[in-house]
Scaffold this motif. Structure first.
Motif, PDB file in Angstrom:
ATOM      1  N   VAL A  62       0.861  -1.176   0.000  1.00 32.77           N
ATOM      2  CA  VAL A  62       0.000   0.000   0.000  1.00 32.77           C
ATOM      3  C   VAL A  62       0.903   1.232   0.000  1.00 32.77           C
ATOM      4  CG1 VAL A  62      -1.867  -1.165   1.240  1.00 32.77           C
ATOM      5  CG2 VAL A  62      -0.157   0.100   2.531  1.00 32.77           C
ATOM      6  N   ALA A  63       0.339   2.354  -0.437  1.00 32.45           N
ATOM      7  CA  ALA A  63       1.095   3.611  -0.461  1.00 32.45           C
ATOM      8  C   ALA A  63       0.268   4.687   0.227  1.00 32.45           C
ATOM      9  CB  ALA A  63       1.398   4.022  -1.892  1.00 32.45           C
ATOM     10  N   LEU A  64       0.906   5.453   1.084  1.00 27.42           N
ATOM     11  CA  LEU A  64       0.227   6.538   1.785  1.00 27.42           C
ATOM     12  C   LEU A  64      -0.150   7.613   0.778  1.00 27.42           C
ATOM     13  CD1 LEU A  64      -0.601   7.682   4.569  1.00 27.42           C
ATOM     14  CD2 LEU A  64       1.635   8.786   4.646  1.00 27.42           C
ATOM     15  N   SER A  65      -1.449   7.977   0.741  1.00 28.93           N
ATOM     16  CA  SER A  65      -1.870   9.005  -0.211  1.00 28.93           C
ATOM     17  C   SER A  65      -2.343  10.287   0.472  1.00 28.93           C
ATOM     18  CB  SER A  65      -2.965   8.474  -1.140  1.00 28.93           C
ATOM     19  OG  SER A  65      -4.092   8.061  -0.420  1.00 28.93           O
ATOM     20  N   LYS A  66      -2.924  10.195   1.665  1.00 26.58           N
ATOM     21  CA  LYS A  66      -3.363  11.380   2.397  1.00 26.58           C
ATOM     22  C   LYS A  66      -3.181  11.153   3.886  1.00 26.58           C
ATOM     23  CE  LYS A  66      -7.008  12.582  -0.873  1.00 26.58           C
ATOM     24  NZ  LYS A  66      -8.455  12.737  -1.053  1.00 26.58           N
ATOM     25  N   THR A  67      -2.973  12.251   4.601  1.00 30.82           N
ATOM     26  CA  THR A  67      -2.871  12.177   6.055  1.00 30.82           C
ATOM     27  C   THR A  67      -3.401  13.468   6.660  1.00 30.82           C
ATOM     28  OG1 THR A  67      -1.376  11.683   7.893  1.00 30.82           O
ATOM     29  CG2 THR A  67      -0.484  13.008   6.132  1.00 30.82           C
ATOM     30  N   SER A  68      -4.039  13.348   7.810  1.00 31.46           N
ATOM     31  CA  SER A  68      -4.542  14.516   8.533  1.00 31.46           C
ATOM     32  C   SER A  68      -4.821  14.112   9.975  1.00 31.46           C
ATOM     33  CB  SER A  68      -5.806  15.072   7.873  1.00 31.46           C
ATOM     34  OG  SER A  68      -6.880  14.174   8.038  1.00 31.46           O
ATOM     35  N   LEU A  69      -5.350  15.036  10.745  1.00 29.42           N
ATOM     36  CA  LEU A  69      -5.755  14.740  12.114  1.00 29.42           C
ATOM     37  C   LEU A  69      -7.271  14.680  12.176  1.00 29.42           C
ATOM     38  CD1 LEU A  69      -3.371  17.029  14.185  1.00 29.42           C
ATOM     39  CD2 LEU A  69      -3.247  14.559  13.919  1.00 29.42           C
ATOM     40  N   SER A  70      -7.789  13.753  12.974  1.00 28.03           N
ATOM     41  CA  SER A  70      -9.230  13.619  13.137  1.00 28.03           C
ATOM     42  C   SER A  70      -9.507  13.053  14.527  1.00 28.03           C
ATOM     43  CB  SER A  70      -9.787  12.692  12.060  1.00 28.03           C
ATOM     44  OG  SER A  70     -11.186  12.612  12.148  1.00 28.03           O
ATOM     45  N   ARG A  71     -10.711  13.280  15.017  1.00 27.35           N
ATOM     46  CA  ARG A  71     -11.085  12.743  16.327  1.00 27.35           C
ATOM     47  C   ARG A  71     -11.705  11.361  16.166  1.00 27.35           C
ATOM     48  NH1 ARG A  71     -11.502  16.699  20.635  1.00 27.35           N
ATOM     49  NH2 ARG A  71     -11.154  18.765  19.795  1.00 27.35           N
ATOM     50  N   ASP A  72     -11.421  10.487  17.123  1.00 27.69           N
ATOM     51  CA  ASP A  72     -12.049   9.177  17.111  1.00 27.69           C
ATOM     52  C   ASP A  72     -13.393   9.250  17.835  1.00 27.69           C
ATOM     53  OD1 ASP A  72     -11.469   9.196  19.824  1.00 27.69           O
ATOM     54  OD2 ASP A  72      -9.962   7.618  19.721  1.00 27.69           O
ATOM     55  N   GLY A  73     -14.035   8.108  18.058  1.00 27.07           N
ATOM     56  CA  GLY A  73     -15.340   8.069  18.702  1.00 27.07           C
ATOM     57  C   GLY A  73     -15.338   8.588  20.125  1.00 27.07           C
ATOM     58  N   ASN A  74     -14.182   8.588  20.780  1.00 25.94           N
ATOM     59  CA  ASN A  74     -14.062   9.083  22.149  1.00 25.94           C
ATOM     60  C   ASN A  74     -13.625  10.543  22.212  1.00 25.94           C
ATOM     61  OD1 ASN A  74     -14.744   6.534  23.183  1.00 25.94           O
ATOM     62  ND2 ASN A  74     -12.619   5.860  23.009  1.00 25.94           N
ATOM     63  N   GLY A  75     -13.481  11.184  21.063  1.00 29.28           N
ATOM     64  CA  GLY A  75     -13.076  12.582  21.024  1.00 29.28           C
ATOM     65  C   GLY A  75     -11.580  12.799  21.121  1.00 29.28           C
ATOM     66  N   ILE A  76     -10.780  11.741  21.008  1.00 29.35           N
ATOM     67  CA  ILE A  76      -9.322  11.852  21.093  1.00 29.35           C
ATOM     68  C   ILE A  76      -8.763  12.076  19.692  1.00 29.35           C
ATOM     69  CG2 ILE A  76      -7.195  10.639  21.717  1.00 29.35           C
ATOM     70  CD1 ILE A  76      -8.891   9.072  23.761  1.00 29.35           C
ATOM     71  N   TRP A  77      -7.840  13.030  19.574  1.00 26.40           N
ATOM     72  CA  TRP A  77      -7.221  13.304  18.292  1.00 26.40           C
ATOM     73  C   TRP A  77      -6.332  12.137  17.881  1.00 26.40           C
ATOM     74  CZ3 TRP A  77      -8.666  17.014  15.112  1.00 26.40           C
ATOM     75  CH2 TRP A  77      -9.302  18.122  15.629  1.00 26.40           C
ATOM     76  N   ARG A  78      -6.481  11.702  16.644  1.00 27.80           N
ATOM     77  CA  ARG A  78      -5.678  10.615  16.076  1.00 27.80           C
ATOM     78  C   ARG A  78      -5.185  11.047  14.693  1.00 27.80           C
ATOM     79  NH1 ARG A  78      -5.016   6.892  20.141  1.00 27.80           N
ATOM     80  NH2 ARG A  78      -7.008   6.474  21.116  1.00 27.80           N
ATOM     81  N   VAL A  79      -4.166  10.345  14.220  1.00 26.27           N
ATOM     82  CA  VAL A  79      -3.681  10.589  12.861  1.00 26.27           C
ATOM     83  C   VAL A  79      -4.562   9.766  11.918  1.00 26.27           C
ATOM     84  CG1 VAL A  79      -1.739  10.397  11.274  1.00 26.27           C
ATOM     85  CG2 VAL A  79      -1.334  11.002  13.656  1.00 26.27           C
ATOM     86  N   TRP A  80      -5.183  10.446  10.954  1.00 25.36           N
ATOM     87  CA  TRP A  80      -6.024   9.817   9.938  1.00 25.36           C
ATOM     88  C   TRP A  80      -5.153   9.607   8.709  1.00 25.36           C
ATOM     89  CZ3 TRP A  80      -7.419  11.100   4.970  1.00 25.36           C
ATOM     90  CH2 TRP A  80      -8.528  10.472   4.441  1.00 25.36           C
ATOM     91  N   ARG A  81      -5.131   8.374   8.201  1.00 20.29           N
ATOM     92  CA  ARG A  81      -4.304   8.076   7.029  1.00 20.29           C
ATOM     93  C   ARG A  81      -5.142   7.359   5.977  1.00 20.29           C
ATOM     94  NH1 ARG A  81      -0.938   6.717  11.560  1.00 20.29           N
ATOM     95  NH2 ARG A  81       1.019   7.854  11.523  1.00 20.29           N
ATOM     96  N   GLN A  82      -4.929   7.732   4.726  1.00 15.92           N
ATOM     97  CA  GLN A  82      -5.553   7.022   3.617  1.00 15.92           C
ATOM     98  C   GLN A  82      -4.443   6.399   2.790  1.00 15.92           C
ATOM     99  OE1 GLN A  82      -8.484   9.118   1.277  1.00 15.92           O
ATOM    100  NE2 GLN A  82      -8.012   7.908  -0.510  1.00 15.92           N
TER     101      GLN A  82
END
Length: 107
Positions: free
Chosen positions: A51-71
């Protein structure tokens, strides 16, 4: 020996960068495993086994904790000849979605 504020900033930036690279490697391994499982379930062939990383950002999970979002992007084939593009979405170390196009119907 005393540390200046710049020494602490340097250590924090260096440590944060090392953490990001280390966690990114582990998440990529999880994305490859998800692509393999999904390919087997959907009866498609995963091409290049990667797989190859195409996008990345920050997003909150279901508990409201910031996580790194990767596509991640991967290529697959239904017939062994053509190539199609699929995507895997990870939020932190958790798989969120595997996206592949539906098989075209021939009339």
């Amino acid at each position: 020996m005393t540390l200046s504020i710049w020494d602490l900033v340097f250590v924090a930036v260096f440590g944060g960068g090392a953490w990001y690279l280390f966690s990114g490697t582990r998440v990529r391994e999880l994305a490859v495993a998800a692509a393999k499982r999904s390919s087997e379930l959907a009866d498609i062939q995963l091409l290049d086994q990667s797989v190859a990383l195409s996008k990345t950002s920050l997003s909150r999970d279901g508990n409201g904790i910031w996580r790194v979002w990767r596509q991640y992007r991967f290529e697959y084939s239904r017939d062994g000849v053509g190539r199609e593009i699929g995507h895997i979405i990870m939020l932190g170390p958790r798989l969120q979605a595997v996206l592949v196009a539906e098989a075209p119907t021939v009339h």
